[in-house]
Design a protein around this motif. Structure first.
Motif, PDB file in Angstrom:
ATOM      1  N   MET A 150       0.846  -1.190   0.000  1.00  0.00           N
ATOM      2  CA  MET A 150       0.000   0.000   0.000  1.00  0.00           C
ATOM      3  C   MET A 150       0.888   1.250   0.000  1.00  0.00           C
ATOM      4  SD  MET A 150      -2.514   1.377   2.993  1.00  0.00           S
ATOM      5  CE  MET A 150      -1.402   2.515   3.789  1.00  0.00           C
ATOM      6  N   ALA A 151       0.753   2.039  -1.019  1.00  0.00           N
ATOM      7  CA  ALA A 151       1.518   3.282  -1.087  1.00  0.00           C
ATOM      8  C   ALA A 151       0.875   4.328  -0.175  1.00  0.00           C
ATOM      9  CB  ALA A 151       1.561   3.796  -2.514  1.00  0.00           C
ATOM     10  N   TRP A 152       1.729   5.134   0.420  1.00  0.00           N
ATOM     11  CA  TRP A 152       1.250   6.214   1.261  1.00  0.00           C
ATOM     12  C   TRP A 152       0.783   7.356   0.371  1.00  0.00           C
ATOM     13  CZ3 TRP A 152       3.302   7.223   6.658  1.00  0.00           C
ATOM     14  CH2 TRP A 152       3.637   6.029   7.294  1.00  0.00           C
ATOM     15  N   LYS A 153      -0.153   8.150   0.877  1.00  0.00           N
ATOM     16  CA  LYS A 153      -0.604   9.335   0.147  1.00  0.00           C
ATOM     17  C   LYS A 153       0.521  10.364   0.172  1.00  0.00           C
ATOM     18  CE  LYS A 153      -4.372  12.575  -0.165  1.00  0.00           C
ATOM     19  NZ  LYS A 153      -5.692  12.934   0.312  1.00  0.00           N
ATOM     20  N   ILE A 154       0.774  10.993  -0.958  1.00  0.00           N
ATOM     21  CA  ILE A 154       1.844  11.978  -1.066  1.00  0.00           C
ATOM     22  C   ILE A 154       1.236  13.372  -1.079  1.00  0.00           C
ATOM     23  CG2 ILE A 154       3.756  12.809  -2.472  1.00  0.00           C
ATOM     24  CD1 ILE A 154       3.811   9.938  -3.723  1.00  0.00           C
ATOM     25  N   LYS A 155       1.725  14.230  -0.183  1.00  0.00           N
ATOM     26  CA  LYS A 155       1.310  15.632  -0.147  1.00  0.00           C
ATOM     27  C   LYS A 155       2.572  16.483  -0.206  1.00  0.00           C
ATOM     28  CE  LYS A 155      -3.160  15.628   1.981  1.00  0.00           C
ATOM     29  NZ  LYS A 155      -4.014  16.319   2.930  1.00  0.00           N
ATOM     30  N   TYR A 156       2.412  17.712  -0.694  1.00  0.00           N
ATOM     31  CA  TYR A 156       3.554  18.599  -0.875  1.00  0.00           C
ATOM     32  C   TYR A 156       3.355  19.921  -0.151  1.00  0.00           C
ATOM     33  CZ  TYR A 156       4.927  15.558  -4.753  1.00  0.00           C
ATOM     34  OH  TYR A 156       5.314  14.483  -5.517  1.00  0.00           O
ATOM     35  N   HIS A 157       4.407  20.402   0.466  1.00  0.00           N
ATOM     36  CA  HIS A 157       4.428  21.768   0.978  1.00  0.00           C
ATOM     37  C   HIS A 157       4.299  22.681  -0.247  1.00  0.00           C
ATOM     38  CE1 HIS A 157       6.126  25.473   2.606  1.00  0.00           C
ATOM     39  NE2 HIS A 157       5.922  24.972   3.824  1.00  0.00           N
ATOM     40  N   PRO A 158       3.557  23.782  -0.157  1.00  0.00           N
ATOM     41  CA  PRO A 158       3.388  24.660  -1.329  1.00  0.00           C
ATOM     42  C   PRO A 158       4.707  25.092  -1.972  1.00  0.00           C
ATOM     43  CG  PRO A 158       1.902  25.328   0.427  1.00  0.00           C
ATOM     44  CD  PRO A 158       2.784  24.258   0.994  1.00  0.00           C
ATOM     45  N   LEU A 159       5.723  25.348  -1.180  1.00  0.00           N
ATOM     46  CA  LEU A 159       7.009  25.754  -1.746  1.00  0.00           C
ATOM     47  C   LEU A 159       7.733  24.586  -2.408  1.00  0.00           C
ATOM     48  CD1 LEU A 159       8.209  28.250   1.010  1.00  0.00           C
ATOM     49  CD2 LEU A 159       7.259  28.783  -1.245  1.00  0.00           C
ATOM     50  N   ALA A 160       7.483  23.369  -1.938  1.00  0.00           N
ATOM     51  CA  ALA A 160       8.069  22.188  -2.577  1.00  0.00           C
ATOM     52  C   ALA A 160       7.458  21.990  -3.965  1.00  0.00           C
ATOM     53  CB  ALA A 160       7.864  20.948  -1.715  1.00  0.00           C
ATOM     54  N   VAL A 161       6.183  22.340  -4.111  1.00  0.00           N
ATOM     55  CA  VAL A 161       5.535  22.278  -5.427  1.00  0.00           C
ATOM     56  C   VAL A 161       6.235  23.235  -6.392  1.00  0.00           C
ATOM     57  CG1 VAL A 161       3.399  22.722  -6.703  1.00  0.00           C
ATOM     58  CG2 VAL A 161       3.304  21.564  -4.499  1.00  0.00           C
ATOM     59  N   GLU A 162       6.541  24.433  -5.919  1.00  0.00           N
ATOM     60  CA  GLU A 162       7.258  25.404  -6.745  1.00  0.00           C
ATOM     61  C   GLU A 162       8.646  24.888  -7.107  1.00  0.00           C
ATOM     62  OE1 GLU A 162       7.357  29.380  -5.138  1.00  0.00           O
ATOM     63  OE2 GLU A 162       5.245  29.272  -4.573  1.00  0.00           O
ATOM     64  N   SER A 165       7.248   6.089  -1.673  1.00  0.00           N
ATOM     65  CA  SER A 165       5.923   6.130  -1.042  1.00  0.00           C
ATOM     66  C   SER A 165       5.365   4.732  -0.769  1.00  0.00           C
ATOM     67  CB  SER A 165       4.934   6.928  -1.892  1.00  0.00           C
ATOM     68  OG  SER A 165       4.523   6.197  -3.035  1.00  0.00           O
ATOM     69  N   GLU A 166       5.937   3.710  -1.399  1.00  0.00           N
ATOM     70  CA  GLU A 166       5.517   2.342  -1.118  1.00  0.00           C
ATOM     71  C   GLU A 166       5.903   1.925   0.301  1.00  0.00           C
ATOM     72  OE1 GLU A 166       7.165  -0.113  -4.187  1.00  0.00           O
ATOM     73  OE2 GLU A 166       6.191   1.055  -5.766  1.00  0.00           O
ATOM     74  N   ASN A 167       7.033   2.450   0.798  1.00  0.00           N
ATOM     75  CA  ASN A 167       7.458   2.210   2.178  1.00  0.00           C
ATOM     76  C   ASN A 167       8.406   3.341   2.592  1.00  0.00           C
ATOM     77  OD1 ASN A 167       8.145   1.310   4.684  1.00  0.00           O
ATOM     78  ND2 ASN A 167       8.901  -0.674   4.025  1.00  0.00           N
TER      79      ASN A 167
END
Length: 106
Positions: free
Chosen positions: A1-13, A34-36
């Motif tokens: 099960m892969a974990w959900k990936i979220k990004y800090h707004p500045l990391a997106v930039e 993200s798998e582990n």
């Protein structure tokens, strides 16, 4: 099960600012981790961080792209319902600047 990936707004930039071929490598690595994403000491892919240049980064982990000189710093957010890999920084490894940025965003 892969974990959900979220990004800090500045990391997106930071991700958006990468060259297309580099961005593809970074995203592929994040998806694999993200798998582990737990620390290697727990059988995962992440490399645990501690104290780097007077920045206490305990609880944060990194993905190191040696060939392209990029570091991805992330933390794990989990409770009974949530398993998230929260990306804090995506940056070139320049004189440990990535760790200073991570300390501020932590």
């Amino acid at each position: 099960m892969a974990w959900k990936i979220k990004y800090h707004p500045l990391a997106v930039e930071e991700l958006s600012g990468l060259d297309g071929s580099i961005k593809k490598i970074v995203l592929k690595g994040i998806l694999k981790v993200s798998e582990n994403p737990r620390p290697q000491s727990e059988g995962g892919y992440g490399k645990a961080l501690g104290n780097k240049n007077n920045n206490n980064l305990t609880g944060l982990l990194k993905i190191k792209y040696r060939d392209i000189g990029i570091r991805v710093i992330y933390k794990l957010v989990e409770d009974a319902r949530t398993h998230e890999m929260y990306i804090l920084v995506i940056s070139a490894r320049a004189d440990n600047e990535v760790y200073e940025i991570a300390g501020k965003r932590k």
